[in-house]
Write an enzyme that holds these catalytic residues in place. Structure first.
Site, PDB file in Angstrom:
ATOM      1  CD  GLU A 209      -1.398  -2.340   2.031  1.00 20.31           C
ATOM      2  OE1 GLU A 209      -0.159  -2.567   2.019  1.00 20.31           O
ATOM      3  OE2 GLU A 209      -2.215  -3.107   2.551  1.00 20.31           O
ATOM      4  CD  GLU A 349       0.557  -6.028  13.291  1.00 23.85           C
ATOM      5  OE1 GLU A 349       1.539  -5.315  13.564  1.00 23.85           O
ATOM      6  OE2 GLU A 349      -0.062  -5.936  12.217  1.00 23.85           O
ATOM      7  CG  HIS A 380     -26.328   8.409  21.896  1.00 27.18           C
ATOM      8  ND1 HIS A 380     -27.557   8.653  22.471  1.00 27.18           N
ATOM      9  CD2 HIS A 380     -25.436   9.172  22.569  1.00 27.18           C
ATOM     10  CE1 HIS A 380     -27.414   9.557  23.443  1.00 27.18           C
ATOM     11  NE2 HIS A 380     -26.132   9.883  23.519  1.00 27.18           N
ATOM     12  CE  LYS A 491       2.181  -7.718   5.166  1.00 29.73           C
ATOM     13  NZ  LYS A 491       3.426  -7.355   5.839  1.00 29.73           N
TER      14      LYS A 491
HETATM   15  O1  F6P Z   1       1.530  -6.079   7.744  1.00 32.22           O
HETATM   16  C1  F6P Z   1       1.683  -5.716   9.066  1.00 32.22           C
HETATM   17  C2  F6P Z   1       2.785  -4.727   9.222  1.00 32.22           C
HETATM   18  O2  F6P Z   1       4.004  -5.341   9.020  1.00 32.22           O
HETATM   19  C3  F6P Z   1       2.727  -4.042  10.566  1.00 32.22           C
HETATM   20  O3  F6P Z   1       3.284  -4.774  11.569  1.00 32.22           O
HETATM   21  C4  F6P Z   1       3.427  -2.766  10.270  1.00 32.22           C
HETATM   22  O4  F6P Z   1       3.150  -1.809  11.254  1.00 32.22           O
HETATM   23  C5  F6P Z   1       2.842  -2.422   8.922  1.00 32.22           C
HETATM   24  O5  F6P Z   1       2.677  -3.662   8.288  1.00 32.22           O
HETATM   25  C6  F6P Z   1       3.648  -1.498   8.079  1.00 32.22           C
HETATM   26  O6  F6P Z   1       4.913  -2.012   7.800  1.00 32.22           O
HETATM   27  P1  F6P Z   1       6.058  -1.098   7.200  1.00 32.22           P
HETATM   28  O7  F6P Z   1       6.369  -0.039   8.203  1.00 32.22           O
HETATM   29  O8  F6P Z   1       7.211  -2.015   6.942  1.00 32.22           O
HETATM   30  O9  F6P Z   1       5.539  -0.485   5.924  1.00 32.22           O
END
Ligand code: F6P
Length: 525
Positions: A209, A349, A380, A491
């Site tokens: 992402e 987590e 509410h 993932k």
């Molecule tokens: O997918 C989980 C995770 O690894 C979390 O533990 C972490 O906070 C997040 O993704 C973001 O990871 P990064 O900082 O490596 O982008």
């Protein structure tokens, strides 16, 4: 063996406890309030409305001692390898250790490394806030777009919201986490590229992402300011310097995340660089001071007078002996609206695991389902179930003693509502006459955390409280709260499904996924 006998004693005590009303525990034990309340730095913690009595507490304390709870905390503070599956320390406390105090990592002195990182962060934040660090065309920076997800997002997002009263004029933060393009598009919309810095926060610098959004932001800068602009306008916060450099970010613009700090424990570091720059000078340091004061409280006090460790014991009791599978977090402060989401990651987590650190199946559960939203809104929404639902759900009520908004009417109303809810959950009420639907069983447990105010110091103390409480529950269950292998399978499968969707090729997929993929393909044709 000794451990087993304490566990069976706790089970017996839990059966006895289920019988009587919670409120009578105050009559049975005149010392109850003193026994179950702790004045900690920055906050007062009241556990006396939890369904635990002196006998159960005694057994829990015995159990904590057989698990080596305080020894674990001492090892963690000394930088020993407490994260066994990743063979690392969990030295998040080092990030807030007061200047001058030594910091070690497995016997090695790392004070200089930590100090240098803090100094680099402070210098950059000061320059940005004071308008000395300018954009490529000489403009003052007005917006920081913070790109990151999970631990690289939730903490800074919470700080930005919670500390609005401490914001320095001039710099606004926008947060982008989601792979939904709406997130980055909305964040960049209306931004002036000449006056915008982008901070890409990712420990691994490979999170799907974050990298997708970082590419969009980089293209946006190139499109508006030319191909050299990203080198000046993009900052990286990462432990993967090579990947940041390959992305085109100079070493000077790269800030460290350390291997020995987990993402969800990292808001005290350069991860909060944008937040630090957007706050008044000194506010971020106050946050660290509050957390450091809570660290000392956690490390120096016996468990019975130790707010976070005691809380961890009680949550362990609720989950495993009183069978409470959920836990609500309800801050009575609009500015703490993001706290439940932050704590979902921190607690679930860290502790949503079924295997012990030594690989054996865990016999106890370290994490209930965490949910919540701000009071009074929550009253509410889901409070109906808290008062009359089938399963009792313990609640954390969080309020602020001092009023930041100078509106005593509203503030007293907020606090009165908070105290009323915890009291009503505890005392319940009989049904009047022929209206059984108006019966409240009561005896529903809660903790109340009264912060001195929504100051950086109290907030730092509150967040460190929850970190230590989380670790406590993990130690009592024998699990490792610092790894997160459970997110990896999702993932991997996401990668496979995306490849299959793009081809398209549904071979090897299950019938449900094939049907869903076909529906998507047909609709997009
Ligand atoms: O997918 C989980 C995770 O690894 C979390 O533990 C972490 O906070 C997040 O993704 C973001 O990871 P990064 O900082 O490596 O982008």
């Amino acid at each position: 063996m000794r451990e087993n006998s304490i566990i069976s004693k706790l089970s017996d005590l839990a059966s006895d406890m289920s019988a009587g009303p919670l409120v009578t525990l105050f009559e049975d034990d005149p010392d109850r309030l003193a026994r179950l309340s702790v004045q900690a730095p920055g906050l007062y913690a009241d556990f006396s409305k939890q369904k635990v009595d002196a006998k159960a507490l005694g057994a829990l304390l015995q159990y904590a001692s057989t698990c080596g709870l305080q020894e674990f905390f001492a090892d963690m503070a000394a930088g020993k390898t407490v994260n066994l599956s990743e063979r690392r320390a969990a030295q998040h406390m080092a990030l807030r250790t007061p200047a001058g105090a030594p910091i070690t990592l497995d016997g090695r002195d790392i004070t200089k490394t930590v100090t240098q990182a803090r100094d680099k962060m402070r210098a950059f934040a000061n320059q940005l806030r004071d308008g000395k660090r300018l954009g490529a065309t000489g403009r003052t920076i007005r917006t920081i777009v913070h790109i990151g997800i999970g631990g690289s997002d939730l903490g800074p997002r919470l700080l930005d919201q919670a500390l609005k009263r401490y914001a320095a004029p001039g710099i606004t933060l926008r947060f982008v986490a989601n792979l939904d393009a709406a997130d980055i598009n909305d964040a960049l919309s209306g931004c002036d590229p000449e006056a915008t810095f982008v901070i890409v926060v990712s420990k691994t610098f490979s999170t799907r992402e974050t990298m997708a959004n970082a590419h969009v932001a980089r293209n946006w800068l190139v499109q508006h300011l030319g191909k050299n602009a990203p080198a000046e306008h993009i900052i990286a916060v990462t432990s993967n310097d090579n990947a940041a450099s390959a992305f085109g970010i100079a070493a000077d613009n790269t800030f460290p995340m350390f291997d020995w700090v987990g993402g969800r424990y990292s808001l005290w570091s350069s991860v909060s660089l944008g937040v630090m720059a957007s706050l008044k000078d000194g506010a971020f340091e106050e946050l660290l001071a509050g957390a450091a004061a809570m660290d000392r409280h956690a490390l120096d006090n016996p468990i019975a007078q130790n707010a976070p460790l005691l809380s961890g014991l009680i949550q362990f009791w609720n989950r495993n002996f009183l069978d409470m599978t959920a836990r609500a977090i309800v801050p009575y402060a609009v500015r703490l609206a993001s706290l439940p989401a932050y704590l979902q990651q921190l607690i679930m987590e860290s502790n949503g695991k079924t295997q012990r650190a030594d690989g054996a199946p865990a016999s106890h559960c370290a994490s209930p389902v965490i949910f919540g939203t701000q009071g009074t809104n929550a009253q509410h929404a889901f409070f109906q179930q808290l008062h009359q639902g089938t399963d009792p759900i313990p609640v954390d009520f969080i309020g602020c003693i001092s009023d930041q908004e100078s509106n005593p009417g509203h503030h007293k109303g907020m606090l009165a509502n908070m105290l009323a809810q915890s009291r009503a959950l505890m005392i319940g009420a009989p049904a009047p006459g022929d209206a059984p639907h108006k019966a409240f069983g009561g005896s529903r447990p809660s903790t109340t955390l009264l912060m001195e105010g929504l100051s950086p110091f109290s907030l730092g103390a509150l967040l460190a409280f929850y970190e230590h409480e989380t670790v406590t529950q993990a130690v009592l269950c024998g699990i490792n709260p610092f790894d997160q292998w459970g997110v990896e399978l999702g993932k991997d499968v996401a990668r496979d499904v995306q490849t299959a969707l793009e081809k398209p090729d549904t071979r090897g997929m299950d019938p449900s996924t094939v049907a869903l993929m076909n529906k998507i393909a047909n609709t997009n044709e």
